[in-house]
Design an enzyme around this catalytic site. Sequence first.
Site, PDB file in Angstrom:
ATOM      1  CE1 TYR A   1      -3.711   2.475   0.554  1.00  0.00           C
ATOM      2  CE2 TYR A   1      -2.475   3.266   2.451  1.00  0.00           C
ATOM      3  CZ  TYR A   1      -3.512   3.415   1.554  1.00  0.00           C
ATOM      4  OH  TYR A   1      -4.348   4.500   1.652  1.00  0.00           O
TER       5      TYR A   1
ATOM      6  CG  ASP B   1       5.665   3.734   1.086  1.00  0.00           C
ATOM      7  OD1 ASP B   1       5.913   4.463   2.064  1.00  0.00           O
ATOM      8  OD2 ASP B   1       4.514   3.542   0.654  1.00  0.00           O
TER       9      ASP B   1
ATOM     10  CE  LYS C   1       0.588   4.943   8.345  1.00  0.00           C
ATOM     11  NZ  LYS C   1       0.724   4.173   7.130  1.00  0.00           N
TER      12      LYS C   1
HETATM   13  C1  LIG Z   1       0.051   4.695   5.741  1.00  0.00           C
HETATM   14  C2  LIG Z   1       0.872   4.434   4.541  1.00  0.00           C
HETATM   15  C3  LIG Z   1       0.838   5.298   3.425  1.00  0.00           C
HETATM   16  C4  LIG Z   1      -0.125   6.433   3.309  1.00  0.00           C
HETATM   17  O1  LIG Z   1       0.088   7.414   4.248  1.00  0.00           O
HETATM   18  P1  LIG Z   1      -1.115   8.451   4.582  1.00  0.00           P
HETATM   19  O2  LIG Z   1      -0.495   9.389   5.545  1.00  0.00           O
HETATM   20  O3  LIG Z   1      -2.218   7.603   5.133  1.00  0.00           O
HETATM   21  O4  LIG Z   1      -1.502   9.089   3.294  1.00  0.00           O
HETATM   22  C5  LIG Z   1       1.734   5.061   2.397  1.00  0.00           C
HETATM   23  N1  LIG Z   1       2.591   4.030   2.442  1.00  0.00           N
HETATM   24  C6  LIG Z   1       2.640   3.171   3.478  1.00  0.00           C
HETATM   25  C7  LIG Z   1       3.639   2.083   3.486  1.00  0.00           C
HETATM   26  C8  LIG Z   1       1.766   3.336   4.551  1.00  0.00           C
HETATM   27  O5  LIG Z   1       1.792   2.456   5.549  1.00  0.00           O
END
Ligand SMILES: *Cc1c(COP(=O)(O)O)cnc(C)c1O
Length: 429
Positions: free
Chosen positions: A144, A239, A267
């Site tokens: 994701y 990511d 985060k």
């Molecule tokens: C949470 C998450 C996102 C998206 O971040 P948001 O602040 O919710 O837009 C992207 N990549 C990873 C790996 C994530 O866990």
Amino acid sequence: MDISNSKSLFANAQNFIPGGVNSPVRAFKAVGGDPLFIKKADGAYLYDEDDNRYIELINSWGPMILGHNHPVIKEAVIKAMESGTSFGAPTAKEIEIAALITKMVPSVEKVRMVNSGTEATMSAVRLARGFTGRDKFIKFEGNYHGHGDSFLIAAGSGAITMGAPNSPGVTIGTAKDTLLALYNDLESVEQLIEANKAEVAAIILEPVPGNMGLVLPEEGFLQGLRKLCDEEGIVLIFDEVMTGFRLAKGGAQEVFGVTPDLTTMGKIIGGGMPVGAYGGKKEIMDFVSPVGPVYQAGTLSGNPIAMAAGLAMLQYLDQEPGVYNQLESIGNKLVGGVKQSLSKLGLNYSMNHLGSMYSLFFSEEKIIDFETAKTSDTALFGKYFQAMLKRGVYLPPSQFESLFLSTSLKEEHIEYIIQANEESLKEIL
Ligand SMILES: *Cc1c(COP(=O)(O)O)cnc(C)c1O
């Protein structure tokens, strides 16, 4: 457990907010029942609108690695508030946090702050495209990267088919530039690169995926991707929105010793405020406007309150000795206890664990990718979730999410969770 206030708030919320929530997974669709409305949080606990108390194992989906309402972050925010909430002009704090990020994550030589993980990944892929002059990129099934159009692509029929959008509103035109590979399967990546010679701008992945439940990279997988990217002039994007500042100061790339070209963060980086960032090699980052041609902007990017929270968080993680050992030890104790219960009950469920992240899968298969993750019994997970909630333990409301531990978990919390886990398993089986 009385949750009548949450129930009536949820009913009312649905009149004004689609589905009653501002992010879908909060609605508890995957586990049944009504979502809890949270009134406040402190340390290891969440309190709902009916004054029930829960031990936290989501921690706002990762950011609250020090637990809730940590004094260091709270004070930094209050202090920043006294000087105004937003200026739309550069501030000294932005240099401070950028410099600290480059110190903690050495592959990041320059960094741009944004407001969410989604923005970070969207911008990083745009940058990789601008830098390489290529259109396509590779992502992995079950990874994701936020809700940017080009990431909302599910598998067609295996790794080498074109992506098909998995949300209405994402156009076929967008989807065709997203190529899907299988996690932990280098061959699927090689095939895509071969079939799209000199057209692939980037490979983006969660180096340690946490969005299909926790999955670990197999020996050589990340190294193999690094090598392929070097050979083919492809930008490797880690990511680390979830893993950054969590698995180590320097994230998954520090743990596995593989250096990406670009890293996306989110985060933890905002200490609970909406912050994301992307950064990496100078030569690539200098392609971003205003110094380079790739446009990317944000009215509230680098917001002073958000930067104060983020900086306080990162400074704490950088300077406080033993934080990561502490997280490791909490993770080991908890996972050790859960595993003991499983074997005591004669259960062979799969567990994946790294540091302060783990997942218990209701499957006996080894979980190494999306295909194997999907073998989990999600109905059983739903029952387990409710059984844990009833005992005051707040888990992510989906089988396909990792648990996030915080330093606020003390010995008594850990023992309580292990006990609740064992009782819950007994209850549902
Ligand atoms: C949470 C998450 C996102 C998206 O971040 P948001 O602040 O919710 O837009 C992207 N990549 C990873 C790996 C994530 O866990």
